[in-house]
Motif scaffolding. Structure first.
Motif, mmCIF file in Angstrom:
data_model
loop_
_atom_site.group_PDB
_atom_site.id
_atom_site.type_symbol
_atom_site.label_atom_id
_atom_site.label_comp_id
_atom_site.label_asym_id
_atom_site.label_seq_id
_atom_site.Cartn_x
_atom_site.Cartn_y
_atom_site.Cartn_z
ATOM 1 N N MET A 136 0.971 -1.040 0.470
ATOM 2 C CA MET A 136 0.222 0.292 -0.046
ATOM 3 C C MET A 136 0.530 0.898 -0.287
ATOM 4 O O MET A 136 0.318 2.063 -0.561
ATOM 5 N N VAL A 137 1.941 1.212 0.727
ATOM 6 C CA VAL A 137 2.996 2.134 0.626
ATOM 7 C C VAL A 137 3.597 3.136 -0.448
ATOM 8 O O VAL A 137 2.888 3.889 -0.937
ATOM 9 N N LEU A 138 3.746 0.946 -1.715
ATOM 10 C CA LEU A 138 3.992 1.652 -2.570
ATOM 11 C C LEU A 138 3.103 2.356 -3.549
ATOM 12 O O LEU A 138 3.649 2.822 -4.657
ATOM 13 N N TRP A 144 -0.921 5.808 -7.616
ATOM 14 C CA TRP A 144 -1.562 4.401 -6.819
ATOM 15 C C TRP A 144 -2.470 4.011 -6.441
ATOM 16 O O TRP A 144 -2.282 2.921 -6.103
ATOM 17 N N PRO A 145 -3.478 4.483 -5.123
ATOM 18 C CA PRO A 145 -3.439 4.450 -4.032
ATOM 19 C C PRO A 145 -4.251 3.027 -3.707
ATOM 20 O O PRO A 145 -5.804 3.474 -5.110
ATOM 21 N N VAL A 146 -3.763 2.047 -3.479
ATOM 22 C CA VAL A 146 -4.758 0.940 -3.586
ATOM 23 C C VAL A 146 -6.894 1.198 -3.495
ATOM 24 O O VAL A 146 -7.681 0.848 -4.248
ATOM 25 N N LEU A 147 -6.874 2.216 -1.946
ATOM 26 C CA LEU A 147 -8.227 2.310 -2.511
ATOM 27 C C LEU A 147 -8.449 2.958 -2.620
ATOM 28 O O LEU A 147 -9.945 2.930 -3.558
ATOM 29 N N GLY A 148 -7.750 4.044 -3.777
ATOM 30 C CA GLY A 148 -8.723 4.167 -4.912
ATOM 31 C C GLY A 148 -9.093 3.427 -5.802
ATOM 32 O O GLY A 148 -10.530 3.781 -6.650
ATOM 33 N N LEU A 149 -7.882 2.393 -6.634
ATOM 34 C CA LEU A 149 -8.981 1.464 -7.574
ATOM 35 C C LEU A 149 -9.723 0.720 -6.792
ATOM 36 O O LEU A 149 -11.278 0.690 -7.711
ATOM 37 N N LEU A 150 -9.815 0.412 -5.490
ATOM 38 C CA LEU A 150 -11.443 -0.039 -5.046
ATOM 39 C C LEU A 150 -12.276 0.509 -4.231
ATOM 40 O O LEU A 150 -13.424 0.353 -4.959
ATOM 41 N N TRP A 161 -10.084 9.688 -11.074
ATOM 42 C CA TRP A 161 -9.937 10.121 -9.817
ATOM 43 C C TRP A 161 -8.365 10.485 -10.057
ATOM 44 O O TRP A 161 -7.687 11.369 -9.052
ATOM 45 N N ARG A 162 -7.628 9.655 -11.020
ATOM 46 C CA ARG A 162 -6.207 9.669 -11.164
ATOM 47 C C ARG A 162 -5.828 11.151 -11.880
ATOM 48 O O ARG A 162 -5.703 12.273 -11.312
ATOM 49 N N GLU A 163 -6.791 11.462 -12.368
ATOM 50 C CA GLU A 163 -6.863 13.325 -13.099
ATOM 51 C C GLU A 163 -7.406 13.993 -12.069
ATOM 52 O O GLU A 163 -7.175 15.513 -12.665
ATOM 53 N N GLN A 164 -8.040 13.847 -11.080
ATOM 54 C CA GLN A 164 -8.032 15.349 -10.154
ATOM 55 C C GLN A 164 -7.264 15.089 -8.838
ATOM 56 O O GLN A 164 -7.160 14.758 -8.157
ATOM 57 N N PRO A 165 -6.492 16.216 -8.877
ATOM 58 C CA PRO A 165 -5.568 16.790 -7.579
ATOM 59 C C PRO A 165 -6.112 16.040 -6.925
ATOM 60 O O PRO A 165 -5.819 15.592 -5.806
ATOM 61 N N ALA A 166 -7.082 17.233 -6.079
ATOM 62 C CA ALA A 166 -8.187 16.769 -5.179
ATOM 63 C C ALA A 166 -8.826 15.143 -4.697
ATOM 64 O O ALA A 166 -8.718 15.048 -3.611
ATOM 65 N N ARG A 167 -9.125 14.553 -5.673
ATOM 66 C CA ARG A 167 -9.292 12.785 -5.885
ATOM 67 C C ARG A 167 -8.547 11.854 -5.673
ATOM 68 O O ARG A 167 -8.579 11.074 -4.465
ATOM 69 N N LEU A 168 -7.050 12.136 -5.914
ATOM 70 C CA LEU A 168 -5.381 11.375 -5.784
ATOM 71 C C LEU A 168 -5.161 11.738 -4.614
ATOM 72 O O LEU A 168 -5.183 11.081 -3.478
ATOM 73 N N ARG A 169 -5.526 13.083 -3.644
ATOM 74 C CA ARG A 169 -5.194 13.701 -2.726
ATOM 75 C C ARG A 169 -6.046 12.901 -1.319
ATOM 76 O O ARG A 169 -5.714 12.125 -0.164
ATOM 77 N N ALA A 170 -7.453 12.578 -1.786
ATOM 78 C CA ALA A 170 -8.474 11.944 -0.945
ATOM 79 C C ALA A 170 -7.917 10.600 -0.436
ATOM 80 O O ALA A 170 -8.166 10.035 0.500
ATOM 81 N N TYR A 171 -8.009 9.726 -2.153
ATOM 82 C CA TYR A 171 -7.920 8.280 -2.386
ATOM 83 C C TYR A 171 -6.335 7.807 -1.315
ATOM 84 O O TYR A 171 -5.889 6.987 -1.304
ATOM 85 N N ARG A 172 -5.832 8.938 -1.052
ATOM 86 C CA ARG A 172 -3.869 8.668 -0.499
ATOM 87 C C ARG A 172 -4.376 8.534 0.755
ATOM 88 O O ARG A 172 -3.412 8.364 1.973
ATOM 89 N N VAL A 173 -5.178 9.998 1.449
ATOM 90 C CA VAL A 173 -5.250 9.694 2.983
ATOM 91 C C VAL A 173 -6.327 8.116 3.002
ATOM 92 O O VAL A 173 -5.711 7.979 4.147
ATOM 93 N N ALA A 174 -7.004 7.661 2.458
ATOM 94 C CA ALA A 174 -7.965 6.786 2.991
ATOM 95 C C ALA A 174 -7.147 5.325 2.744
ATOM 96 O O ALA A 174 -7.280 4.630 3.716
ATOM 97 N N THR A 175 -5.905 5.725 1.438
ATOM 98 C CA THR A 175 -5.155 4.397 2.153
ATOM 99 C C THR A 175 -4.230 4.400 2.924
ATOM 100 O O THR A 175 -3.380 3.816 3.482
ATOM 101 N N TRP A 176 -3.385 5.118 3.458
ATOM 102 C CA TRP A 176 -3.127 6.153 4.868
ATOM 103 C C TRP A 176 -3.453 5.215 6.407
ATOM 104 O O TRP A 176 -3.138 4.790 7.029
#
Length: 241
Positions: A136-138, A144-150, A161-176
């Motif tokens: 998940m850290v990788l 490509w945060p895992v929870l963004g995919l799921l 969502w990868r094309e939208q900085p806010a969504r990418l950031r949200a899924y990074r936080v979710a994965t953390w």
């Protein structure tokens, strides 16, 4: 002059990794309920999946706590996993989860029996947790945060969502958040393992298993929800999320 027909407007994956990520995410078991919230029961594998995950370990803990007989506890745990496999064979339902479960239980039992230490029944779980954390850290580092995919497929976002900085950031936080759950397991359980406190370790393994995972997943879902509804092309807005 272009050789493409006017109808050939289907979005194509930009690279092989994108296509692989899409295929993997599309097969996930996450789904939303009618009220738009994540279906935690389905995410945990349903009632049968939870039972297959919890009961072999519970049998091991109960038998060992009462009898202090490692062999009896291991036999009980493996027997329970075998029962689940036989039931699935009889009902002709998918065997993937049951096979993975019995393989994990059998390997855990083998290690504990080979070393003669009951706490080693739980050793595999530490390596599994560490591997999930590393993966998940990788995924976060690769954007490509895992929870963004799921979650992305559960929300009909695909990988847009990868094309939208806010969504990418949200899924990074979710994965953390999910990484924190797994790190908490190691922080609490490893000291018990090294201290040989099998009863406490077994209890913590159960408490910090499905219940904590489901709670972490729910928090991650809430944290990553879109500020405005995500509307797929040609679809009506969904106001339930």
């Amino acid at each position: 002059m272009s050789q493409h027909s006017p109808e050939d407007n289907t979005p194509k994956p930009r690279d092989g990794f994108t296509g692989l990520a899409q295929q993997m995410a599309a097969k996930n078991t996450l789904a939303r309920k009618d009220d738009g919230e994540i279906d935690l029961l389905a995410a945990a594998g349903g009632l049968r999946g939870i039972a297959e995950s919890v009961l072999p370990g519970l049998i091991f803990l109960v038998v060992f706590t009462i009898t202090r007989d490692l062999n009896a506890a291991l036999i009980g745990s493996v027997a329970m996993a075998v029962v689940f496999l036989v039931v699935r064979l009889a009902q002709r339902t998918p065997l993937t989860q049951a096979l993975a479960g019995i393989a994990g239980v059998a390997l855990s039992a083998f290690i504990a029996m080979r070393t003669g230490k009951a706490e080693n029944y739980y050793a595999i779980g530490f390596y599994t947790n560490a591997a999930y954390i590393a993966a998940m850290v990788l995924s976060i580092a690769l954007r490509w945060p895992v929870l963004g995919l799921l979650f992305g497929y559960a929300r009909n976002e695909g990988v847009r969502w990868r094309e939208q900085p806010a969504r990418l950031r949200a899924y990074r936080v979710a994965t953390w958040i999910l990484i924190s759950v797994m790190a908490a397991r190691l922080a609490v359980q490893l000291p018990l393992y090294f201290a040989g406190m099998v009863d406490a370790l077994g209890a913590m393994r159960l408490l910090m298993g499905v219940p904590l995972y489901a709670f972490g997943l729910w928090i991650a879902w809430l944290v990553s929800r879109p500020v405005t509804p995500v509307v797929p092309a040609g679809a009506k807005p969904d106001t339930t999320d």
